[in-house]
Design an enzyme around this catalytic site. Structure first.
Site, PDB file in Angstrom:
ATOM      1  N   GLY A   1       0.805  -1.228   0.000  1.00 26.72           N
ATOM      2  CA  GLY A   1       0.000   0.000   0.000  1.00 26.72           C
ATOM      3  C   GLY A   1       0.829   1.264   0.000  1.00 26.72           C
TER       4      GLY A   1
ATOM      5  N   CYS B   1       0.832   6.084   0.610  1.00 25.43           N
ATOM      6  CA  CYS B   1      -0.569   6.525   0.525  1.00 25.43           C
ATOM      7  C   CYS B   1      -1.459   5.772   1.517  1.00 25.43           C
ATOM      8  CB  CYS B   1      -1.080   6.346  -0.900  1.00 25.43           C
ATOM      9  SG  CYS B   1      -2.830   6.701  -1.053  1.00 25.43           S
TER      10      CYS B   1
ATOM     11  N   ILE C   1       0.003  19.101   2.762  1.00 24.95           N
ATOM     12  CA  ILE C   1       0.079  18.374   4.027  1.00 24.95           C
ATOM     13  C   ILE C   1      -0.083  19.330   5.205  1.00 24.95           C
ATOM     14  CG2 ILE C   1       1.601  17.005   5.524  1.00 24.95           C
ATOM     15  CD1 ILE C   1       2.764  15.735   3.006  1.00 24.95           C
TER      16      ILE C   1
ATOM     17  N   HIS D   1     -31.561  16.397  -8.464  1.00 28.91           N
ATOM     18  CA  HIS D   1     -31.861  17.495  -7.552  1.00 28.91           C
ATOM     19  C   HIS D   1     -32.356  16.924  -6.231  1.00 28.91           C
ATOM     20  CE1 HIS D   1     -33.129  21.436  -6.188  1.00 28.91           C
ATOM     21  NE2 HIS D   1     -34.309  20.920  -5.858  1.00 28.91           N
TER      22      HIS D   1
HETATM   23  P1  NAI Z   1       3.843  21.263  -0.803  1.00 28.14           P
HETATM   24  O1  NAI Z   1       4.804  21.381  -1.911  1.00 28.14           O
HETATM   25  O2  NAI Z   1       2.386  21.113  -1.090  1.00 28.14           O
HETATM   26  O3  NAI Z   1       4.001  22.538   0.167  1.00 28.14           O
HETATM   27  C1  NAI Z   1       5.208  22.863   0.809  1.00 28.14           C
HETATM   28  C2  NAI Z   1       5.188  24.318   1.233  1.00 28.14           C
HETATM   29  O4  NAI Z   1       6.297  24.549   2.120  1.00 28.14           O
HETATM   30  C3  NAI Z   1       5.366  25.289   0.082  1.00 28.14           C
HETATM   31  O5  NAI Z   1       4.301  26.218   0.096  1.00 28.14           O
HETATM   32  C4  NAI Z   1       6.720  25.953   0.359  1.00 28.14           C
HETATM   33  O6  NAI Z   1       6.776  27.303  -0.051  1.00 28.14           O
HETATM   34  C5  NAI Z   1       6.831  25.853   1.880  1.00 28.14           C
HETATM   35  N1  NAI Z   1       8.198  25.901   2.434  1.00 28.14           N
HETATM   36  C6  NAI Z   1       9.319  25.293   1.955  1.00 28.14           C
HETATM   37  N2  NAI Z   1      10.388  25.539   2.779  1.00 28.14           N
HETATM   38  C7  NAI Z   1       9.934  26.316   3.805  1.00 28.14           C
HETATM   39  C8  NAI Z   1      10.540  26.887   4.979  1.00 28.14           C
HETATM   40  N3  NAI Z   1      11.823  26.684   5.295  1.00 28.14           N
HETATM   41  N4  NAI Z   1       9.765  27.655   5.802  1.00 28.14           N
HETATM   42  C9  NAI Z   1       8.452  27.874   5.522  1.00 28.14           C
HETATM   43  N5  NAI Z   1       7.832  27.346   4.421  1.00 28.14           N
HETATM   44  C10 NAI Z   1       8.550  26.562   3.585  1.00 28.14           C
HETATM   45  O7  NAI Z   1       4.388  20.035   0.078  1.00 28.14           O
HETATM   46  P2  NAI Z   1       3.706  19.111   1.180  1.00 28.14           P
HETATM   47  O8  NAI Z   1       2.559  19.781   1.840  1.00 28.14           O
HETATM   48  O9  NAI Z   1       4.823  18.622   2.019  1.00 28.14           O
HETATM   49  O10 NAI Z   1       3.127  17.910   0.334  1.00 28.14           O
HETATM   50  C11 NAI Z   1       4.007  17.099  -0.441  1.00 28.14           C
HETATM   51  C12 NAI Z   1       3.283  16.440  -1.571  1.00 28.14           C
HETATM   52  O11 NAI Z   1       2.440  15.418  -1.064  1.00 28.14           O
HETATM   53  C13 NAI Z   1       2.360  17.377  -2.328  1.00 28.14           C
HETATM   54  O12 NAI Z   1       3.022  18.059  -3.356  1.00 28.14           O
HETATM   55  C14 NAI Z   1       1.362  16.419  -2.878  1.00 28.14           C
HETATM   56  O13 NAI Z   1       1.848  15.939  -4.102  1.00 28.14           O
HETATM   57  C15 NAI Z   1       1.309  15.277  -1.904  1.00 28.14           C
HETATM   58  N6  NAI Z   1       0.087  15.326  -1.090  1.00 28.14           N
HETATM   59  C16 NAI Z   1      -1.138  15.281  -1.701  1.00 28.14           C
HETATM   60  C17 NAI Z   1      -2.292  15.340  -0.965  1.00 28.14           C
HETATM   61  C18 NAI Z   1      -3.609  15.288  -1.661  1.00 28.14           C
HETATM   62  O14 NAI Z   1      -3.667  14.881  -2.811  1.00 28.14           O
HETATM   63  N7  NAI Z   1      -4.699  15.725  -1.024  1.00 28.14           N
HETATM   64  C19 NAI Z   1      -2.265  15.466   0.492  1.00 28.14           C
HETATM   65  C20 NAI Z   1      -0.942  15.524   1.035  1.00 28.14           C
HETATM   66  C21 NAI Z   1       0.177  15.448   0.244  1.00 28.14           C
END
Ligand code: NAI
Length: 470
Positions: free
Chosen positions: A44, A47, A187, A447
């Protein structure tokens, strides 16, 4: 499922049993391939075990707390109490059921699963290290589906007790009074909602000037304002640069672009600043598999790497790092290996953020469509005008449909609001198959449902809205 007997040779070796790898393995087995699937963790992948599923379980569970409090507008009063260890047990039970189900599906399809670490020795051999020793396995084809891992911010070591990655944050042993979240991406925001609903005071530090920067501002603004209503605090334009322990927790230090430094107190931190592909554990070089400048495995539209019989799918093969994209790539790779006809490309990949309200997007935004040279017609419909949304007490947000002017061909759609994660499916079908605004309007939507808002947005784009407010 800890492992089947490992043979010395197989038709297809799949490394990584997440939604990319296990789907590829099952599909290839259905198509008659002899398949060995290897993963060092449970079936799995991230995810099911440490990502999408446990986070959605916690989001739905804690959403009940929100719903109870919100029900006061409906004249319903209750005082929810959350037992954290029971909540975590329930979430683990959901994960166990699903991973158990994947095990049954693999067995049913004839996929042999081996728990262990696989790495290439050469273009047709892999070494598999497992609990009972090391074995060599010859393969005709291979699929690399090793996924991604969280990026560390320099100085914020996941080995240090107060520094949590998402995996740890999904299994809390207690509820912190104050949590500092670093990164206002997918996240950071989803887990900020979970903890805020459990009563934690959450501050989210983000180096950019925007929350959910990858999304259209009109959508992210709705989520940011809902988050503030949940007492989630944002410090935008603040890069986390260091931290120290204090008598009562931690202090995170940030630096703004102009050099101004600030301090943020919490009991612990969640670092969620993005993920990086896992390419360093598989011996890619031994199999002649090249990576791109950004560190992903280089692949073509059929997910073939620079070594023709080795494929790569999912997070390791490039962005967007989303489970459904990984699974779809798994299907493409399995079809290519089995010489079966398959779609020429992936098509549009929807993206969903499970905040409150949710965001669901696919295809082009109005600005992106214009940048790509399209003349557009855009329709919107606010949930405030939807009977179903009002009756559910969830009327924030809107649906927007972007179409090509003249032909009405749907280029994209954006939803922010309740059920956005579900509504985006209709828009994805429309973009994938060149449906038009007329096609949507000409289709009866039940609806009263949230999905009527998609039809109403299409009607609005055509200037034929019945319920569109002025
Ligand atoms: P993300 O790329 O979505 O967001 C990371 C954020 O951290 C960015 O806005 C960036 O500017 C900021 N950042 C980087 N360094 C920093 C610092 N030193 N201080 C303050 N801010 C800083 O990455 P995240 O949330 O870790 O998610 C990773 C991946 O996991 C996503 O790109 C997505 O592909 C996947 N994911 C998808 C979900 C969904 O489909 N619902 C849910 C959770 C994750």
């Amino acid at each position: 499922m800890s492992g089947d007997t490992l043979p010395t040779a197989t038709g297809l070796l799949v490394i990584g049993a997440g939604p990319g790898g296990y789907v590829a393995a099952i599909r290839a087995a259905q198509l008659g391939e002899d398949v060995v699937l290897v993963d060092e963790d449970a079936l799995g992948g991230t995810c099911l075990n440490h990502g999408c599923i446990p986070s959605k379980a916690l989001l739905s569970a804690t959403g009940r707390v929100d719903d109870v409090l919100d029900a006061e507008q409906m004249g319903i009063y209750a005082d929810p109490f959350v037992n954290v260890s029971e909540l975590v047990d329930w979430k683990d039970g959901v994960v166990d059921r699903l991973t158990g189900g994947v095990g049954q599906l693999c067995r049913g399809a004839g996929v042999r699963f081996q728990r262990g670490t696989a790495s290439f020795v050469d273009e047709h051999t892999a070494r598999v290290e497992h609990d009972d020793g090391t074995a060599e396995l010859e393969f005709e084809n291979a699929i690399v589906a090793t996924g991604s891992r969280p990026i560390e911010v320099p100085g914020f070591d996941f080995g240090d007790e107060p520094v949590m990655d998402s995996r740890r944050a999904l299994s809390p042993s207690d509820i912190p009074d104050r949590l500092v979240v670093i990164g206002a991406g997918y996240i950071g925001l989803e887990l900020a909602f979970v903890y805020a609903r459990l009563g934690t005071a959450v501050v989210v530090l983000e180096m950019l000037d925007e929350v959910l920067a990858g999304f259209d501002h009109e959508l992210s603004a709705v989520v940011a304002s809902a988050a503030r209503e949940h007492d989630i605090e944002f410090a935008l334009g603040e890069r986390a640069v260091g931290w120290q322990t204090t008598g009562r927790g931690v202090v995170v230090e940030t630096e703004a672009e102009d050099g101004t430094r600030s301090e943020w107190r919490g009991d612990r931190m969640l670092v969620a600043v993005g993920r990086e592909p896992v390419t360093d554990t598989v011996g890619l070089g031994e199999a002649g598999v090249a990576t791109t400048e950004r560190g992903f495995v280089e692949v073509d539209e059929q997910c073939r790497t620079t070594t023709e019989h080795v494929y790569a799918v999912g997070d390791v093969a490039g962005e967007p790092m989303l489970a459904h994209k990984a699974s779809h790539e798994g299907l493409l790779a399995a079809a290519a290996i089995a010489d079966e006809p398959a779609a020429a490309d992936l098509g549009p990949v929807p993206a969903v953020v499970f905040t409150e309200p949710e965001i669901g997007t696919v295809g082009l935004t109005p600005a992106e469509a214009t940048d790509e040279g399209h003349e557009t017609t855009v329709g919107t419909f606010p949930f405030q005008a939807s009977g179903r949304a009002l009756a559910a007490g969830k009327s924030e947000g809107f649906v927007r449909v972007v179409a090509e002017a003249g032909s009405g061909r749907i280029l994209g759609g954006q939803v922010v609001g309740a059920e956005a994660s579900e509504l985006v499916a209709e828009l994805t079908l429309a973009v994938r198959h060149d449906h038009t605004l007329e096609d949507i309007l000409d289709t009866i939507h039940a609806h009263p449902t949230f999905s009527e808002a998609v039809m109403e947005a299409a009607a609005d784009a055509l200037g034929r809205g019945i319920h569109t407010p002025d």
